[in-house]
Design a protein around this motif. Structure first.
Motif, mmCIF file in Angstrom:
data_model
loop_
_atom_site.group_PDB
_atom_site.id
_atom_site.type_symbol
_atom_site.label_atom_id
_atom_site.label_comp_id
_atom_site.label_asym_id
_atom_site.label_seq_id
_atom_site.Cartn_x
_atom_site.Cartn_y
_atom_site.Cartn_z
ATOM 1 N N PRO A 47 0.814 -1.220 0.000
ATOM 2 C CA PRO A 47 0.000 0.000 0.000
ATOM 3 C C PRO A 47 0.854 1.280 0.000
ATOM 4 C CG PRO A 47 -0.930 -1.589 1.529
ATOM 5 C CD PRO A 47 0.382 -2.154 1.047
ATOM 6 N N SER A 48 2.019 1.216 0.614
ATOM 7 C CA SER A 48 2.914 2.377 0.665
ATOM 8 C C SER A 48 3.613 2.632 -0.671
ATOM 9 C CB SER A 48 3.990 2.148 1.727
ATOM 10 O OG SER A 48 4.823 1.056 1.327
ATOM 11 N N GLY A 49 3.660 1.595 -1.532
ATOM 12 C CA GLY A 49 4.410 1.697 -2.776
ATOM 13 C C GLY A 49 5.880 1.334 -2.620
ATOM 14 N N ASP A 50 6.323 1.079 -1.392
ATOM 15 C CA ASP A 50 7.725 0.755 -1.105
ATOM 16 C C ASP A 50 7.868 -0.761 -0.983
ATOM 17 O OD1 ASP A 50 10.325 0.458 -0.164
ATOM 18 O OD2 ASP A 50 10.111 1.961 1.419
ATOM 19 N N TYR A 51 8.672 -1.360 -1.865
ATOM 20 C CA TYR A 51 8.822 -2.821 -1.836
ATOM 21 C C TYR A 51 9.437 -3.316 -0.531
ATOM 22 C CZ TYR A 51 13.553 -1.781 -3.539
ATOM 23 O OH TYR A 51 14.805 -1.280 -3.698
ATOM 24 N N GLN A 52 10.124 -2.453 0.218
ATOM 25 C CA GLN A 52 10.665 -2.887 1.502
ATOM 26 C C GLN A 52 9.554 -3.261 2.485
ATOM 27 O OE1 GLN A 52 13.599 -0.364 3.297
ATOM 28 N NE2 GLN A 52 14.981 -0.491 1.550
ATOM 29 N N ASP A 53 8.355 -2.742 2.254
ATOM 30 C CA ASP A 53 7.222 -3.071 3.121
ATOM 31 C C ASP A 53 6.637 -4.447 2.824
ATOM 32 O OD1 ASP A 53 7.420 -0.667 4.511
ATOM 33 O OD2 ASP A 53 6.052 0.369 3.155
ATOM 34 N N LEU A 54 7.147 -5.111 1.810
ATOM 35 C CA LEU A 54 6.695 -6.459 1.482
ATOM 36 C C LEU A 54 7.583 -7.487 2.192
ATOM 37 C CD1 LEU A 54 6.159 -5.964 -2.349
ATOM 38 C CD2 LEU A 54 4.368 -6.170 -0.597
ATOM 39 N N PRO A 55 6.992 -8.318 3.052
ATOM 40 C CA PRO A 55 7.797 -9.342 3.722
ATOM 41 C C PRO A 55 8.569 -10.213 2.725
ATOM 42 C CG PRO A 55 5.615 -9.237 4.701
ATOM 43 C CD PRO A 55 5.592 -8.355 3.478
ATOM 44 N N LEU A 56 8.018 -10.411 1.536
ATOM 45 C CA LEU A 56 8.693 -11.205 0.511
ATOM 46 C C LEU A 56 10.062 -10.609 0.174
ATOM 47 C CD1 LEU A 56 8.638 -13.534 -1.554
ATOM 48 C CD2 LEU A 56 7.440 -11.977 -3.115
ATOM 49 N N TRP A 57 10.135 -9.284 0.037
ATOM 50 C CA TRP A 57 11.419 -8.641 -0.283
ATOM 51 C C TRP A 57 12.429 -8.882 0.837
ATOM 52 C CZ3 TRP A 57 14.216 -4.806 2.266
ATOM 53 C CH2 TRP A 57 15.375 -4.411 1.606
ATOM 54 N N ARG A 58 11.998 -8.688 2.066
ATOM 55 C CA ARG A 58 12.921 -8.843 3.190
ATOM 56 C C ARG A 58 13.415 -10.287 3.296
ATOM 57 N NH1 ARG A 58 8.682 -5.862 5.148
ATOM 58 N NH2 ARG A 58 8.070 -7.412 6.716
ATOM 59 N N GLY A 59 12.491 -11.236 3.133
ATOM 60 C CA GLY A 59 12.883 -12.643 3.193
ATOM 61 C C GLY A 59 13.803 -13.040 2.053
ATOM 62 N N MET A 60 13.482 -12.568 0.851
ATOM 63 C CA MET A 60 14.321 -12.903 -0.307
ATOM 64 C C MET A 60 15.703 -12.263 -0.208
ATOM 65 S SD MET A 60 11.602 -12.868 -3.480
ATOM 66 C CE MET A 60 12.851 -13.203 -4.723
ATOM 67 N N THR A 61 15.776 -11.064 0.365
ATOM 68 C CA THR A 61 17.072 -10.396 0.527
ATOM 69 C C THR A 61 17.968 -11.199 1.465
ATOM 70 O OG1 THR A 61 16.166 -8.220 0.011
ATOM 71 C CG2 THR A 61 18.189 -8.272 1.318
ATOM 72 N N ALA A 62 17.430 -11.573 2.613
ATOM 73 C CA ALA A 62 18.219 -12.372 3.559
ATOM 74 C C ALA A 62 18.585 -13.726 2.946
ATOM 75 C CB ALA A 62 17.446 -12.553 4.865
ATOM 76 N N ALA A 63 17.613 -14.369 2.284
ATOM 77 C CA ALA A 63 17.870 -15.685 1.681
ATOM 78 C C ALA A 63 18.945 -15.605 0.601
ATOM 79 C CB ALA A 63 16.575 -16.255 1.100
ATOM 80 N N ALA A 64 18.910 -14.553 -0.199
ATOM 81 C CA ALA A 64 19.918 -14.401 -1.260
ATOM 82 C C ALA A 64 21.311 -14.246 -0.651
ATOM 83 C CB ALA A 64 19.577 -13.216 -2.154
ATOM 84 N N LEU A 65 21.421 -13.465 0.411
ATOM 85 C CA LEU A 65 22.727 -13.305 1.058
ATOM 86 C C LEU A 65 23.200 -14.628 1.675
ATOM 87 C CD1 LEU A 65 22.236 -9.762 2.543
ATOM 88 C CD2 LEU A 65 24.131 -10.472 1.061
ATOM 89 N N ILE A 66 22.294 -15.363 2.270
ATOM 90 C CA ILE A 66 22.663 -16.656 2.856
ATOM 91 C C ILE A 66 23.137 -17.617 1.759
ATOM 92 C CG2 ILE A 66 21.691 -18.692 3.997
ATOM 93 C CD1 ILE A 66 19.979 -16.557 5.630
ATOM 94 N N GLU A 67 22.442 -17.621 0.632
ATOM 95 C CA GLU A 67 22.866 -18.477 -0.486
ATOM 96 C C GLU A 67 24.226 -18.035 -1.036
ATOM 97 O OE1 GLU A 67 21.669 -21.395 -1.926
ATOM 98 O OE2 GLU A 67 20.539 -21.354 -0.054
ATOM 99 N N LEU A 68 24.434 -16.742 -1.158
ATOM 100 C CA LEU A 68 25.742 -16.263 -1.608
ATOM 101 C C LEU A 68 26.843 -16.764 -0.678
ATOM 102 C CD1 LEU A 68 25.064 -12.582 -2.722
ATOM 103 C CD2 LEU A 68 26.124 -14.361 -4.110
#
Length: 185
Positions: A47-68
């Protein structure tokens, strides 16, 4: 080591990340904004228009770093504004909970200098899109500057309005050189 470069939009995170990678070619550069572009193309916007407000973004960001980190042991530089304490704790907490050492750096800059930088930046070749990005970034200045006071314990601060990118890189590299592998800062 994950080196998270935080601070207001326009503070110089990307410039510092590029300078660090030039000085230390073994560093990996990970930009969570790319995850944001993917998420925005897949799911309805927050609703804010900010993708950081999507739990999916936060989870995918952490997961991508863990995979790296599973596949590459060199240090990773992450230039990303992340000023909501709950989001910062969610992502960095997930990483530290998995044993990943973090060097969290917050770039500070005088508010007027920051506004001038943003007003003079070109972020898109499309003038209409560039204006939208500029307006959005300018609207974020107050909350991003104020975030300095609510950064978690252990955050290190650098003044990107006072110091050159080269001087900032020297400081970060000296911090990295002084850190024991596996320690969290």
């Amino acid at each position: 080591m994950i080196i998270w470069l935080n601070g207001p939009f326009g503070a110089g995170k990307t410039t510092l990340a590029q300078r660090l990678c030039k000085r230390r070619p073994d560093l990996l550069l990970f930009d969570p904004e790319e995850i944001g572009f993917i998420v925005k193309s897949m799911v309805p916007p927050a609703p804010s228009g900010d993708y950081q407000d999507l739990p999916l973004w936060r989870g995918m960001t952490a997961a991508a770093l863990i995979e790296l980190r599973k596949h590459y042991r060199q240090d990773i530089v992450v230039p990303m504004t992340l000023v909501r304490p709950d989001y910062l704790n969610e992502i960095l907490g997930d990483l530290t909970g998995r044993g990943e050492p973090i060097l969290h750096i917050f770039l500070t800059v005088d508010e007027q200098v920051l506004r001038e930088r943003i007003e003079h930046q070109t972020m898109s070749p499309d003038p209409t899109r560039n204006e939208r990005i500029r307006d959005w970034r300018l609207a974020q200045v107050d909350r991003c500057v104020a975030a300095r006071d609510i950064m978690p314990e252990g955050t290190r601060f650098l003044d990107s309005g006072r110091d050159t990118p080269e001087a900032l890189a020297n400081t970060v590299l000296s911090w990295l050189g002084g850190m024991v592998s596996g320690s969290s800062q």
